[in-house]
Design a protein around this motif. Structure first.
Motif, PDB file in Angstrom:
ATOM      1  N   VAL A  98       7.651  -6.140  -6.255  1.00 11.63           N
ATOM      2  CA  VAL A  98       7.738  -6.736  -4.920  1.00 11.63           C
ATOM      3  C   VAL A  98       8.436  -5.755  -3.987  1.00 11.63           C
ATOM      4  O   VAL A  98       9.521  -5.250  -4.290  1.00 11.63           O
ATOM      5  CB  VAL A  98       8.496  -8.074  -4.950  1.00 11.63           C
ATOM      6  N   SER A  99       7.806  -5.478  -2.844  1.00 15.22           N
ATOM      7  CA  SER A  99       8.345  -4.549  -1.863  1.00 15.22           C
ATOM      8  C   SER A  99       8.268  -5.176  -0.475  1.00 15.22           C
ATOM      9  O   SER A  99       7.584  -6.173  -0.273  1.00 15.22           O
ATOM     10  CB  SER A  99       7.564  -3.226  -1.863  1.00 15.22           C
ATOM     11  N   ALA A 100       8.952  -4.557   0.475  1.00 13.23           N
ATOM     12  CA  ALA A 100       8.918  -5.009   1.867  1.00 13.23           C
ATOM     13  C   ALA A 100       8.660  -3.826   2.787  1.00 13.23           C
ATOM     14  O   ALA A 100       9.274  -2.768   2.633  1.00 13.23           O
ATOM     15  CB  ALA A 100      10.220  -5.695   2.255  1.00 13.23           C
ATOM     16  N   SER A 109       9.109   3.018   7.152  1.00 11.85           N
ATOM     17  CA  SER A 109       9.144   2.066   6.046  1.00 11.85           C
ATOM     18  C   SER A 109       7.802   2.027   5.331  1.00 11.85           C
ATOM     19  O   SER A 109       7.745   1.976   4.097  1.00 11.85           O
ATOM     20  CB  SER A 109       9.505   0.671   6.578  1.00 11.85           C
ATOM     21  N   THR A 110       6.710   2.068   6.087  1.00  9.62           N
ATOM     22  CA  THR A 110       5.381   2.094   5.490  1.00  9.62           C
ATOM     23  C   THR A 110       5.163   3.376   4.707  1.00  9.62           C
ATOM     24  O   THR A 110       4.656   3.366   3.581  1.00  9.62           O
ATOM     25  CB  THR A 110       4.304   1.974   6.589  1.00  9.62           C
ATOM     26  N   ARG A 111       5.561   4.503   5.286  1.00  8.73           N
ATOM     27  CA  ARG A 111       5.394   5.797   4.623  1.00  8.73           C
ATOM     28  C   ARG A 111       6.168   5.852   3.321  1.00  8.73           C
ATOM     29  O   ARG A 111       5.690   6.388   2.317  1.00  8.73           O
ATOM     30  CB  ARG A 111       5.872   6.888   5.574  1.00  8.73           C
ATOM     31  N   LEU A 114       4.243   3.953   0.668  1.00 12.64           N
ATOM     32  CA  LEU A 114       3.065   4.702   0.246  1.00 12.64           C
ATOM     33  C   LEU A 114       3.449   5.875  -0.648  1.00 12.64           C
ATOM     34  O   LEU A 114       2.761   6.180  -1.623  1.00 12.64           O
ATOM     35  CB  LEU A 114       2.291   5.193   1.466  1.00 12.64           C
ATOM     36  N   ASP A 115       4.560   6.538  -0.331  1.00 10.87           N
ATOM     37  CA  ASP A 115       5.030   7.635  -1.183  1.00 10.87           C
ATOM     38  C   ASP A 115       5.403   7.122  -2.562  1.00 10.87           C
ATOM     39  O   ASP A 115       5.098   7.747  -3.583  1.00 10.87           O
ATOM     40  CB  ASP A 115       6.238   8.327  -0.543  1.00 10.87           C
ATOM     41  N   THR A 116       6.074   5.963  -2.600  1.00 10.81           N
ATOM     42  CA  THR A 116       6.440   5.356  -3.884  1.00 10.81           C
ATOM     43  C   THR A 116       5.199   4.994  -4.672  1.00 10.81           C
ATOM     44  O   THR A 116       5.115   5.198  -5.891  1.00 10.81           O
ATOM     45  CB  THR A 116       7.299   4.095  -3.659  1.00 10.81           C
ATOM     46  N   LEU A 117       4.194   4.451  -3.967  1.00 10.94           N
ATOM     47  CA  LEU A 117       2.949   4.063  -4.613  1.00 10.94           C
ATOM     48  C   LEU A 117       2.253   5.273  -5.218  1.00 10.94           C
ATOM     49  O   LEU A 117       1.681   5.192  -6.310  1.00 10.94           O
ATOM     50  CB  LEU A 117       2.033   3.376  -3.602  1.00 10.94           C
ATOM     51  N   GLU A 139      -4.769   4.629   4.865  1.00 17.21           N
ATOM     52  CA  GLU A 139      -4.151   5.211   3.677  1.00 17.21           C
ATOM     53  C   GLU A 139      -4.554   4.451   2.410  1.00 17.21           C
ATOM     54  O   GLU A 139      -4.813   5.059   1.364  1.00 17.21           O
ATOM     55  CB  GLU A 139      -2.631   5.211   3.818  1.00 17.21           C
ATOM     56  N   LEU A 140      -4.610   3.147   2.494  1.00 16.20           N
ATOM     57  CA  LEU A 140      -4.998   2.364   1.329  1.00 16.20           C
ATOM     58  C   LEU A 140      -6.473   2.578   0.990  1.00 16.20           C
ATOM     59  O   LEU A 140      -6.857   2.602  -0.182  1.00 16.20           O
ATOM     60  CB  LEU A 140      -4.712   0.881   1.578  1.00 16.20           C
ATOM     61  N   GLN A 141      -7.297   2.757   2.009  1.00 16.27           N
ATOM     62  CA  GLN A 141      -8.696   3.091   1.749  1.00 16.27           C
ATOM     63  C   GLN A 141      -8.809   4.461   1.091  1.00 16.27           C
ATOM     64  O   GLN A 141      -9.604   4.660   0.179  1.00 16.27           O
ATOM     65  CB  GLN A 141      -9.500   3.072   3.051  1.00 16.27           C
ATOM     66  N   ARG A 142      -8.000   5.410   1.552  1.00 21.25           N
ATOM     67  CA  ARG A 142      -8.024   6.756   0.975  1.00 21.25           C
ATOM     68  C   ARG A 142      -7.639   6.727  -0.497  1.00 21.25           C
ATOM     69  O   ARG A 142      -8.229   7.420  -1.331  1.00 21.25           O
ATOM     70  CB  ARG A 142      -7.078   7.674   1.752  1.00 21.25           C
ATOM     71  N   LEU A 143      -6.648   5.911  -0.834  1.00 26.03           N
ATOM     72  CA  LEU A 143      -6.211   5.785  -2.217  1.00 26.03           C
ATOM     73  C   LEU A 143      -7.210   5.014  -3.071  1.00 26.03           C
ATOM     74  O   LEU A 143      -7.135   5.053  -4.300  1.00 26.03           O
ATOM     75  CB  LEU A 143      -4.852   5.075  -2.272  1.00 26.03           C
ATOM     76  N   ASN A 144      -8.141   4.316  -2.395  1.00 31.44           N
ATOM     77  CA  ASN A 144      -9.111   3.462  -3.088  1.00 31.44           C
ATOM     78  C   ASN A 144      -8.397   2.478  -4.007  1.00 31.44           C
ATOM     79  O   ASN A 144      -8.771   2.296  -5.171  1.00 31.44           O
ATOM     80  CB  ASN A 144     -10.122   4.305  -3.874  1.00 31.44           C
ATOM     81  N   LEU A 145      -7.367   1.876  -3.487  1.00 32.58           N
ATOM     82  CA  LEU A 145      -6.590   0.900  -4.250  1.00 32.58           C
ATOM     83  C   LEU A 145      -7.152  -0.491  -4.009  1.00 32.58           C
ATOM     84  O   LEU A 145      -7.249  -0.928  -2.866  1.00 32.58           O
ATOM     85  CB  LEU A 145      -5.122   0.948  -3.800  1.00 32.58           C
ATOM     86  N   PRO A 146      -7.549  -1.216  -5.051  1.00 37.20           N
ATOM     87  CA  PRO A 146      -8.003  -2.598  -4.848  1.00 37.20           C
ATOM     88  C   PRO A 146      -6.953  -3.382  -4.065  1.00 37.20           C
ATOM     89  O   PRO A 146      -5.760  -3.334  -4.381  1.00 37.20           O
ATOM     90  CB  PRO A 146      -8.165  -3.127  -6.277  1.00 37.20           C
ATOM     91  N   LEU A 147      -7.396  -4.118  -3.054  1.00 35.35           N
ATOM     92  CA  LEU A 147      -6.466  -4.718  -2.100  1.00 35.35           C
ATOM     93  C   LEU A 147      -6.929  -6.105  -1.679  1.00 35.35           C
ATOM     94  O   LEU A 147      -8.111  -6.330  -1.441  1.00 35.35           O
ATOM     95  CB  LEU A 147      -6.357  -3.817  -0.860  1.00 35.35           C
TER      96      LEU A 147
END
Length: 341
Positions: A98-100, A109-111, A114-117, A139-147
């Motif tokens: 869980v993150s915020a 905060s977003t960056r 994303l770095d942690t991810l 960024e999430l599209q670039r990572l191709n992370l299911p969302l």
């Protein structure tokens, strides 16, 4: 050993070769069903021909880890959503982090998230967000992370599956309940401006009045921010009007409880002198004195459904509907009193 001679194939390259948009390729990768069969087949063929490596491809097993991300964790409804997500993931043998991403923290905060991810494995993410900005979305599209996005505060029309509630219908029901108790001068404490659910709940309030033949009065609508302090401020403003409302419908329970305190400071008793209805059905609504009549938003169920949808995406399964809205319902308690006709 990784072959560095061949550059990684990008989603944009696949989109260009297929003659479709990048979001269309993203929908295919995410298992969305709202893609024409011929287009899906053409994209899938190109993905294989180009040797596109989906996120996590080549790993023998998944990480068993899912990210659950909020704008803010200090909202009471966050606990309800966490409960629903956790229960479903437990049945699937998955864990969550869980993150915020704080709205007031800016892009830093977003960056940071994303770095942690990028530094650890994750099978997918559930975002509970009031503002999926273009940077985060890209960024999430670039990572191709299911969302999957859970939107109690409203994020419509995304290129990812979303789970929400019937905000307009819930607001109509709340307004009709007050009208059925012979209230005709009904104040409204609105949610944060610009959000989808704020607009939907205000529209529902107006529709309820219109159906009863009551003219909308802008003086009876005061803006809020979904929190206790803004509910209190709005309550004071409404209750000091020369012709104050006999009832107030607040677009969240926290704001409704702020109205409670405003009424107390004005020497008014609930429901004898003022009827109040909220929206959410947080645990605090039942603990209030008197217990608060409110519209139940199925937050735990929304979290569970979002987790179930994400598990399907992780498995490469198609999702039948890009947006699902769960039903709201009125929970009647002791904060509404009928006026004599």
């Amino acid at each position: 050993m990784q072959d560095n001679a061949q550059p990684a194939v990008t989603i944009s390259a696949i989109a260009s070769a297929a003659g479709v948009s990048i979001p269309t390729v993203s929908r295919v990768l995410n298992g969305r069903s709202d893609v024409a069969p011929a287009t899906r087949e053409r994209v899938e063929v190109l993905l294989r021909e180009y040797g596109y490596r989906r996120r996590g491809a080549g790993r023998p097993t998944s990480s068993g880890l899912v990210d659950l991300v909020f704008n803010d964790l200090d909202s009471p409804w966050a606990v309800e959503i966490i409960r629903g997500v956790e229960e479903l993931l437990n049945t699937e043998g998955l864990s969550m982090v869980v993150s915020a991403i704080h709205r007031r923290g800016g892009s830093g905060s977003t960056r940071k998230w994303l770095d942690t991810l990028g530094a650890r494995p994750s099978d997918g993410a559930i975002l509970v967000t009031t503002d999926l900005d273009s940077f985060l979305h890209a960024e999430l599209q670039r990572l191709n992370l299911p969302l999957v996005v859970v939107d109690p505060a409203g994020v419509p029309d995304l290129e990812v599956p979303t789970v929400g509630a019937t905000n307009w219908t819930g607001a109509v029901t709340a307004t009709e309940h007050l009208l059925q108790h012979n209230h005709r001068r009904i104040g409204y404490v609105a949610g944060r401006p610009g959000l989808w659910c704020s607009r939907a709940r205000l529209d529902g309030y107006r529709a309820g009045l219109d159906a009863a033949g009551i003219a909308f009065d802008a003086a009876l609508v005061v803006g809020g921010d979904f929190d206790y302090a803004s509910g209190f401020a709005a309550g004071i403003e409404l209750l000091t009007l020369p012709d104050r409302p006999t009832a107030i419908f607040a677009a969240s329970d926290q704001m409704a409880l702020g109205v409670y305190e405003a009424a107390r400071q004005q020497g008014l008793r609930i429901p004898d002198d003022l009827s109040v209805v909220g929206f959410d059905d947080l645990p605090e609504a039942g603990w209030a004195s008197p217990p608060l009549t409110t519209v139940r938003q199925p937050l735990s169920e929304m979290g569970s459904l979002a987790a179930r949808t994400l598990v399907r995406l992780i498995r490469g399964e198609a999702v039948e509907s890009p947006r699902i809205e769960l039903s709201t319902r009125l929970v009647q308690r002791a904060s509404v009193r009928a006026l004599h006709p």
